[in-house]
Design an enzyme around this catalytic site. Structure first.
Site, short mmCIF file in Angstrom:
data_model
loop_
_atom_site.label_atom_id
_atom_site.label_comp_id
_atom_site.label_asym_id
_atom_site.label_seq_id
_atom_site.Cartn_x
_atom_site.Cartn_y
_atom_site.Cartn_z
N GLU A 12 -0.55 1.53 -6.93
CA GLU A 12 -1.45 1.66 -5.78
C GLU A 12 -2.81 1.02 -6.10
OE1 GLU A 12 0.09 6.07 -4.19
OE2 GLU A 12 -1.48 5.92 -5.69
N MET A 18 0.28 14.17 -2.41
CA MET A 18 0.34 15.08 -3.55
C MET A 18 -0.97 15.23 -4.34
SD MET A 18 4.16 13.92 -4.91
CE MET A 18 4.15 15.02 -6.31
N GLU A 19 -2.08 14.76 -3.81
CA GLU A 19 -3.32 14.85 -4.59
C GLU A 19 -4.56 15.31 -3.82
OE1 GLU A 19 -1.50 11.84 -4.69
OE2 GLU A 19 -0.51 12.19 -6.62
N ASP A 34 6.44 6.19 3.91
CA ASP A 34 7.70 6.81 4.33
C ASP A 34 7.43 7.81 5.44
OD1 ASP A 34 6.66 8.05 1.54
OD2 ASP A 34 7.32 9.66 2.87
N1 SAH Z 1 9.50 7.76 -6.86
C1 SAH Z 1 8.17 7.31 -7.14
C2 SAH Z 1 7.27 8.49 -7.26
C3 SAH Z 1 6.30 8.57 -6.13
S1 SAH Z 1 5.67 10.15 -5.92
C4 SAH Z 1 8.16 6.47 -8.37
O1 SAH Z 1 8.96 6.71 -9.25
O2 SAH Z 1 7.33 5.55 -8.47
C5 SAH Z 1 4.72 9.98 -4.59
C6 SAH Z 1 3.29 9.52 -4.77
O3 SAH Z 1 2.98 8.88 -3.57
C7 SAH Z 1 2.29 10.66 -4.92
O4 SAH Z 1 1.16 10.26 -5.64
C8 SAH Z 1 1.97 11.03 -3.45
O5 SAH Z 1 0.60 11.32 -3.25
C9 SAH Z 1 2.39 9.80 -2.65
N2 SAH Z 1 3.41 10.01 -1.59
C10 SAH Z 1 3.93 9.02 -0.84
N3 SAH Z 1 4.79 9.50 0.08
C11 SAH Z 1 4.83 10.85 -0.09
C12 SAH Z 1 5.55 11.91 0.57
N4 SAH Z 1 6.38 11.69 1.58
N5 SAH Z 1 5.36 13.17 0.12
C13 SAH Z 1 4.51 13.41 -0.90
N6 SAH Z 1 3.82 12.45 -1.55
C14 SAH Z 1 3.95 11.18 -1.15
#
Ligand code: SAH
Length: 225
Positions: free
Chosen positions: A6, A164-165, A188
């Site tokens: 990001e 998530m933050e 998403d």
């Molecule tokens: N699968 C990803 C992990 C992403 S976790 C990987 O392996 O790279 C998600 C991160 O994006 C977190 O920092 C959160 O703030 C954000 N995020 C994006 N879409 C989200 C959703 N639907 N729910 C929660 N967090 C989301």
């Protein structure tokens, strides 16, 4: 910010240099340090970005103690909602309050309200109008997916953005009286047909680019003002 992917377009565009490491947080800045970008860093054991509320809390604390910011902007990616008019690639700015949707504490006294968070953010009306951002209530948890109870609480929160933050950082800002806002690009759709993880990975690069484009506009507006 939580994820390296990001942050990369922003670090590159502004030519930021890494200036400090406060384990695990990595700090980048421009020449005169008027712009600080502080990244949650990576988990040394699992070799992944430190996403979620714990690392976000630590990061916000480190930044406030060491760099005395005038404003903290938590920018990143997030889930949006069709039911709220959200689309992949939209960029939102926080409005009204920042909530949690996975903290459930059914005890007397202030604990129920404490669990919800409901932390303040700056009034974003002018910024949203000037930079064509959508405004939405942001709700945080420590999960990429959600339970039925999470959905109920997100609806009660009137949330348009799930991530998530933000709530963790907003709390640290509130107790230190530092103004806070968040900018979130949608990767998403939470109430859509596709699995969150797949949709997230597919749209991550595009959303991080959209985030960088909006951050330019926002920072130009704030710095000129
Ligand atoms: N699968 C990803 C992990 C992403 S976790 C990987 O392996 O790279 C998600 C991160 O994006 C977190 O920092 C959160 O703030 C954000 N995020 C994006 N879409 C989200 C959703 N639907 N729910 C929660 N967090 C989301």
């Amino acid at each position: 910010m939580a994820m390296q992917g990001e942050a990369d377009p922003i670090i590159k565009y502004f030519g930021l240099k890494e200036i400090a490491f406060h384990n695990p947080v990595r700090v980048f800045a421009n020449e005169d340090q008027s712009l600080i970008l502080s990244l949650n860093g990576t988990d040394a054991k699992h070799k992944v970005d430190n996403i979620g509320t714990q690392a976000a809390t630590l990061n916000a604390h480190i930044v406030i103690q060491n760099y005395k910011p005038d404003l903290i902007i938590n920018c990143g990616t997030a889930g949006g909602f069709i039911s709220k008019g959200g689309k992949i690639g939209d960029v939102y700015i926080a409005t009204e309050k920042i909530c949690f949707h996975d903290r459930r504490i059914d005890l007397p006294g202030g604990f129920k309200a404490y669990a919800k968070g409901n932390f303040p953010c700056i009034n974003s009306d002018e910024l949203a109008a000037k930079t064509q951002l959508k405004q939405g209530i942001i709700s945080s948890s420590d999960a990429l997916d959600f339970t039925e109870t999470d959905t109920k609480i997100m609806q009660e929160n009137n949330a348009s953005v799930k991530e998530m933050e933000a709530a963790a950082i907003a709390w640290v800002c509130e107790i230190n009286q530092v103004p806070f806002t968040a900018i979130k690009a949608i990767t998403d759709i939470v109430d859509g047909p596709h699995a969150t993880g797949e949709e997230f990975l597919k749209n991550f690069e595009m959303a991080s680019f959209a985030l960088k484009e909006k951050m330019l506009e926002i920072l130009n507006f704030l710095l000129v003002k």
